[in-house]
Design a protein around this motif. Structure first.
Motif, short mmCIF file in Angstrom:
data_model
loop_
_atom_site.label_atom_id
_atom_site.label_comp_id
_atom_site.label_asym_id
_atom_site.label_seq_id
_atom_site.Cartn_x
_atom_site.Cartn_y
_atom_site.Cartn_z
N CYS A 84 0.94 -1.32 0.10
CA CYS A 84 -0.06 0.09 0.14
C CYS A 84 0.92 1.37 0.17
O CYS A 84 1.89 1.37 0.60
CB CYS A 84 -0.76 -0.07 1.25
SG CYS A 84 -2.05 1.17 1.09
N ASN A 86 -0.32 4.13 0.63
CA ASN A 86 -0.99 5.33 1.55
C ASN A 86 -0.68 5.02 2.98
O ASN A 86 -0.31 3.91 3.44
CB ASN A 86 -2.61 5.05 1.32
CG ASN A 86 -3.03 5.67 0.08
OD1 ASN A 86 -2.54 6.42 -0.53
ND2 ASN A 86 -3.93 4.87 -0.68
N CYS A 88 -2.97 5.23 6.21
CA CYS A 88 -4.26 5.57 6.97
C CYS A 88 -3.89 5.10 8.44
O CYS A 88 -3.43 4.01 8.84
CB CYS A 88 -5.19 4.62 6.48
SG CYS A 88 -5.48 4.84 4.55
N TYR A 90 -5.58 3.83 10.64
CA TYR A 90 -6.36 2.84 11.34
C TYR A 90 -6.14 1.42 10.77
O TYR A 90 -6.76 0.38 11.14
CB TYR A 90 -7.69 3.13 11.17
CG TYR A 90 -8.25 3.55 9.78
CD1 TYR A 90 -8.42 2.45 8.73
CD2 TYR A 90 -8.28 4.86 9.53
CE1 TYR A 90 -8.68 2.97 7.42
CE2 TYR A 90 -8.39 5.20 8.28
CZ TYR A 90 -8.84 4.27 7.09
OH TYR A 90 -8.87 4.64 5.88
N CYS A 91 -5.10 1.45 9.68
CA CYS A 91 -4.93 0.16 9.12
C CYS A 91 -3.58 -0.65 9.20
O CYS A 91 -2.45 0.05 9.09
CB CYS A 91 -5.21 0.30 7.70
SG CYS A 91 -5.04 -0.92 6.63
N PHE A 93 -2.11 -2.19 6.90
CA PHE A 93 -1.46 -2.47 5.57
C PHE A 93 -0.69 -1.26 5.53
O PHE A 93 -0.06 -0.83 4.52
CB PHE A 93 -2.32 -2.72 4.72
CG PHE A 93 -2.80 -4.26 4.67
CD1 PHE A 93 -2.27 -4.94 5.43
CD2 PHE A 93 -3.83 -4.43 3.61
CE1 PHE A 93 -2.76 -6.34 5.36
CE2 PHE A 93 -4.04 -5.89 3.57
CZ PHE A 93 -3.56 -6.50 4.38
N SER A 94 -0.86 0.02 6.41
CA SER A 94 -0.26 1.42 6.10
C SER A 94 0.93 1.32 5.85
O SER A 94 1.73 0.55 6.32
CB SER A 94 -0.58 1.99 7.30
OG SER A 94 -0.25 3.53 7.16
N GLY A 129 -4.14 -3.68 -1.17
CA GLY A 129 -3.75 -1.97 -0.52
C GLY A 129 -3.98 -1.35 -1.84
O GLY A 129 -4.37 -1.82 -2.91
N GLU A 130 -3.83 -0.13 -1.39
CA GLU A 130 -3.81 0.86 -2.80
C GLU A 130 -2.55 1.18 -3.22
O GLU A 130 -1.82 2.00 -2.64
CB GLU A 130 -4.71 2.22 -2.32
CG GLU A 130 -6.07 1.76 -1.93
CD GLU A 130 -7.07 2.97 -1.84
OE1 GLU A 130 -6.54 4.07 -2.09
OE2 GLU A 130 -8.22 2.69 -1.22
N LYS A 198 -5.05 8.45 -1.48
CA LYS A 198 -6.15 8.46 -0.68
C LYS A 198 -6.44 9.58 -0.02
O LYS A 198 -7.68 9.85 0.45
CB LYS A 198 -6.33 7.03 0.44
CG LYS A 198 -7.70 6.84 0.84
CD LYS A 198 -7.78 5.47 1.68
CE LYS A 198 -8.91 4.91 2.21
NZ LYS A 198 -8.95 3.85 3.08
N GLN A 336 -4.63 -7.40 7.89
CA GLN A 336 -5.10 -6.03 7.93
C GLN A 336 -5.78 -5.79 9.36
O GLN A 336 -5.81 -4.61 9.62
CB GLN A 336 -5.84 -5.99 6.92
CG GLN A 336 -6.46 -4.30 6.37
CD GLN A 336 -7.52 -4.33 5.55
OE1 GLN A 336 -8.33 -5.08 5.19
NE2 GLN A 336 -7.42 -3.30 4.58
#
Ligand code: SF4
Length: 370
Positions: A84, A86, A88, A90-91, A93-94, A129-130, A198, A336
């Protein structure tokens, strides 16, 4: 014109105030109606509606059976990559989390698909993930046709894409896309999305418009319960649904309501939603909209899921693994989020049958559309 324009018409604080000032009379009036507006929905999610949850649950149950019959759609997430770009808050995978990253190859996806198929599933939710370059369109073009060979219904929860890209993925077998706004509060959104694409609140908010314009069969929306004051965020979800249904009536819609779960580097929820309040929300969505699909994941405990899904839920996941490669191998990559319901697919199916419902492994709407 997109939901961004509509979103600007609503003031967060005014909506919050309106919800919290609802009275028992407002709730009772909403409960007498067959067609509810957003103001009625506000009454049903307000604190004033808490004494009416039993009544709401009975109506929600009846409406759900009337529209969807005694069925429960079964799906499973297939995590393709935890890469990923990004950050984030709360995640797991950040990009800022130092975890082992993995993207499944075609062979690994085949192995996962075979195991998932043997569990009985025919409807999968592909999750990545992104990461635009590593798990973007080039990757999706490669993997979608081979996954579609195994499953008749393919949903995706990946980075938002352009309309033409969705059209192309649709031609490769894509049926549905879940794209959660996380929070509809622009300021709070900025506090939780610190790096990467994101961060673009508007592009994400416009994604359901692009999906419907691309002709994707089903669009999933929702907020991450707990990032902001949950009642106000869920009002925006309902407003978003109403907007989409008016403009794109051929598209089907679903709503999810994930509650923040612990993960590495987790943030504390700003607003904690109790089990009872989640029941209230599910019933309020059903009373507001008889057609919308409501989905409940394995983030919730077995006991809670078993008690709640008959009331209004139309699809549930089961036996989920949230790490890439987790079905064929007992992969050790970081999840995740933590799974709460760890029962097998068959155990969940038995529990569905015990509640006089039929588990549906193949998306039943698709058989209607041929
Ligand atoms: S929520 Fe999605 S975009 Fe954000 S870090 Fe996790 S996988 Fe990446």
């Amino acid at each position: 014109m997109s939901f961004v324009t509509e979103h600007e018409k609503y003031d967060w604080d005014d909506i919050r105030l309106s919800i919290y000032s609802k009275t028992a009379a407002d709730v009772e009036r909403a409960l007498t109606k067959t067609r509810l507006n957003l103001d009625d929905f506000s009454a049903l999610i307000s604190p004033a509606a808490e004494p009416y949850i039993e009544q709401m649950a009975q109506r929600s149950y009846a409406l759900t059976r009337q529209r969807f019959g005694h069925t429960m759609g079964m799906y499973i997430p297939l995590y393709l990559s935890n890469l990923c770009a990004n950050a984030c808050t709360y995640c797991g995978f950040s990009m800022e989390n130092r975890i082992k990253r993995k993207t499944l190859s075609i062979d690994e996806i085949q192995a996962e698909s075979i195991v998932i198929k043997s569990m009985g599933f025919d409807s999968v939710l592909l999750v990545t993930g992104e990461h635009e370059t590593k798990v973007g369109m080039r990757y999706f073009r490669q993997v979608l046709p081979s996954i579609k060979q195994h499953f008749s219904y393919l949903a995706m929860e990946v980075q938002p894409l352009d309309t033409d890209e969705y059209k192309e993925l649709k031609s490769l077998g894509l049926d549905a896309v879940m794209v959660y706004q996380e929070t509809y509060n622009r300021r709070t959104y900025a506090e939780h999305h610190l790096r990467g694409n994101k961060m673009d609140f508007d592009y994400r908010l416009e994604t359901p418009d692009r999906l419907a314009q691309a002709g994707v069969d089903k669009v999933g929306i929702g907020s991450l319960i707990g990032l902001e004051e949950w009642r106000t965020d869920c009002f925006y979800v309902a407003a978003h649904l109403q907007y989409l249904e008016k403009r794109y009536w051929k598209t089907r819609y679903s709503i999810s309501f994930p509650r923040l779960r612990p993960c590495e580097g987790a943030v504390q929820p700003k607003s904690v939603m109790s089990d009872k309040q989640l029941v209230q929300l599910i019933c309020a969505y059903r009373l507001f909209n008889n057609e919308v699909e409501l989905s409940l994941s394995t983030r919730e405990s077995p006991e809670f899921r078993d008690n709640v899904y008959p009331l209004g839920i139309t699809s549930i996941s089961a036996a989920s693994k949230t790490q890439p490669g987790g079905y064929a191998n007992d992969a050790q990559e970081l999840e995740q989020f933590e799974i709460s319901d760890e029962r097998s697919a068959q155990e969940v199916a038995v529990s569905v049958k015990q509640r006089a419902m039929e588990p549906v492994w193949k998306d039943w709407h698709q058989s209607y559309s041929g």
